[in-house]
Design an enzyme around this catalytic site. Structure first.
Site, PDB file in Angstrom:
ATOM      1  N   SER A 118       0.826  -1.199   0.000  1.00  0.00           N
ATOM      2  CA  SER A 118       0.000   0.000   0.000  1.00  0.00           C
ATOM      3  C   SER A 118       0.865   1.256   0.000  1.00  0.00           C
ATOM      4  O   SER A 118       1.985   1.257   0.529  1.00  0.00           O
ATOM      5  CB  SER A 118      -0.897   0.009   1.242  1.00  0.00           C
ATOM      6  N   TYR A 149      -0.620   0.447  10.035  1.00  0.00           N
ATOM      7  CA  TYR A 149      -0.999  -0.291   8.833  1.00  0.00           C
ATOM      8  C   TYR A 149       0.125  -0.210   7.806  1.00  0.00           C
ATOM      9  O   TYR A 149       0.494  -1.214   7.171  1.00  0.00           O
ATOM     10  CB  TYR A 149      -2.296   0.307   8.271  1.00  0.00           C
ATOM     11  N   LYS A 153       2.674  -3.179   6.216  1.00  0.00           N
ATOM     12  CA  LYS A 153       2.832  -3.362   4.774  1.00  0.00           C
ATOM     13  C   LYS A 153       4.308  -3.356   4.387  1.00  0.00           C
ATOM     14  O   LYS A 153       4.751  -4.164   3.558  1.00  0.00           O
ATOM     15  CB  LYS A 153       2.080  -2.260   4.020  1.00  0.00           C
ATOM     16  N   GLU A 191     -15.120   1.952   4.697  1.00  0.00           N
ATOM     17  CA  GLU A 191     -15.112   2.397   3.309  1.00  0.00           C
ATOM     18  C   GLU A 191     -14.057   3.491   3.097  1.00  0.00           C
ATOM     19  O   GLU A 191     -13.723   4.245   3.998  1.00  0.00           O
ATOM     20  CB  GLU A 191     -16.488   2.917   2.895  1.00  0.00           C
ATOM     21  N   LYS A 192     -13.551   3.557   1.864  1.00  0.00           N
ATOM     22  CA  LYS A 192     -12.562   4.571   1.524  1.00  0.00           C
ATOM     23  C   LYS A 192     -13.247   5.803   0.948  1.00  0.00           C
ATOM     24  O   LYS A 192     -14.452   5.821   0.715  1.00  0.00           O
ATOM     25  CB  LYS A 192     -11.526   3.994   0.559  1.00  0.00           C
ATOM     26  N   THR A 219      -4.803  16.062  -0.622  1.00  0.00           N
ATOM     27  CA  THR A 219      -4.853  15.539  -1.987  1.00  0.00           C
ATOM     28  C   THR A 219      -4.673  14.026  -2.012  1.00  0.00           C
ATOM     29  O   THR A 219      -4.004  13.446  -1.162  1.00  0.00           O
ATOM     30  CB  THR A 219      -3.766  16.179  -2.869  1.00  0.00           C
TER      31      THR A 219
END
Length: 322
Positions: A118, A149, A153, A191-192, A219
């Site tokens: 990610s 997180y 990764k 949810e994203k 952004t």
């Protein structure tokens, strides 16, 4: 007939990957804690199982597969990852899955596992300027991910690549950047951003209000699911091990994301900015390496993907309102 295993096949990306591989003529086994939530699985064999349990992993990796896609993880959007309330679970669950899958794959003489990392593993210090984030693959070190997180990764990237060096495997690693599309989680806290915004816009009345976490100037770039699958398969079947970004380089602010979805919905909405978890200030996929190594980069526009996604989420909102 080639055989493929999709770990996390009940999730958003995993369920789409099963469909893609079946369309190519593969025999596909899927494994997850649950079946896909919004469609019937197309897997030839689907195992309900917990990949944190080594006996389950050994049972599903019972042969040599042509391709293994390790997409299973404990994950979610900003409301799940960045609050700090789930850090121990996220790190323990995902690391255990990756330790099990990497070792079981090797011991069953599987040559190749695709691992989905990610963009959260990139240093937070390179993502403080919303207008100029630095997410070239070479910028990963000195390491300083923005969340636990992201740390997990990063560890698991190194794990799969260590199996390449030490055991002669050909594992592949990609860093996903905000994948979205239909049949993904759209409510409940995991949810994203694209799904959350689509849901909020669908629920809002014209000339109404929509709540946005933070000032909305942070952004991001968002990649449509079909492009994600294409990049993933190209990398898996290439001679390049990665890590490589798989994401869009069409950067927008969250405020602009809201404007695009509102325009798709034909609604005029007022943005109400409230406190909430936001993650880094700026994030955008750097696609120079993937174009140089694979001769490919995503090309679909953000708006085209959002049109399809909004139509699907609007249907879910209406269905759940009745």
């Amino acid at each position: 007939m080639k055989a493929a295993l999709v770990c996390g096949a009940g999730g958003f990306i995993g369920s789409h990957m099963v469909k893609r591989l079946k369309a190519e003529g593969h025999w596909v086994r899927g494994v997850d804690l649950k079946f896909p939530e919004f469609s019937e699985t197309q897997a030839d064999d689907f195992v309900i199982g917990d990949l944190r349990d080594r006996s389950v992993v050994d049972r599903v990796i019972d042969r040599r597969f042509d391709e293994i896609y390790q997409l299973a993880a404990d994950m979610g959007g900003a409301g799940y990852i960045f609050t700090g309330e789930h850090d121990a679970e996220i790190m323990h669950n995902s690391a255990t899955i990756n330790l099990n899958v990497s070792d079981s794959a090797y011991k069953r003489n599987n040559a190749k596992v695709f691992y989905s990392s990610s963009a959260c593993m990139y240093p937070a210090y390179n993502q403080e300027d919303p207008g100029n984030p630095n997410l070239a693959e070479s910028s990963a070190y000195p390491a300083a991910p923005d969340s636990e997180y992201g740390w997990e990764k990063l560890f698991s990237e190194r794990l799969f690549l260590a199996y390449n060096r030490n055991f002669g495997m050909s594992n592949r690693v990609a860093r996903y950047h905000n994948i979205f599309g239909p049949q993904g989680t759209w409510t409940g806290g995991k949810e994203k951003a694209p799904a959350a915004v689509c849901r909020k816009v669908a629920q809002a009345n014209n000339n109404g209000e929509i709540e946005i976490w933070g000032d909305g100037h942070q952004t991001r770039s968002f990649l449509y699911i079909d492009e994600c699958l294409e990049g993933t398969i190209r990398l898996t079947r290439s001679t390049f091990e990665g890590p490589v970004n798989i994401g869009s380089d069409e950067m927008v602010t969250i405020n602009q994301l809201v404007d695009i979805v509102s325009d798709i919905a034909g609604k005029t909405l007022h943005k109400h900015h409230i406190p909430g978890p936001q993650g880094v200030r700026g994030r955008n996929s750097d696609n120079r390496l993937i174009e140089a190594t694979l001769g490919w980069r995503p090309s679909a526009s953000l708006r085209s993907g959002l049109e399809t996604t909004y139509a699907w989420i609007e249907q879910q909102v209406l269905r759940n309102a009745n």
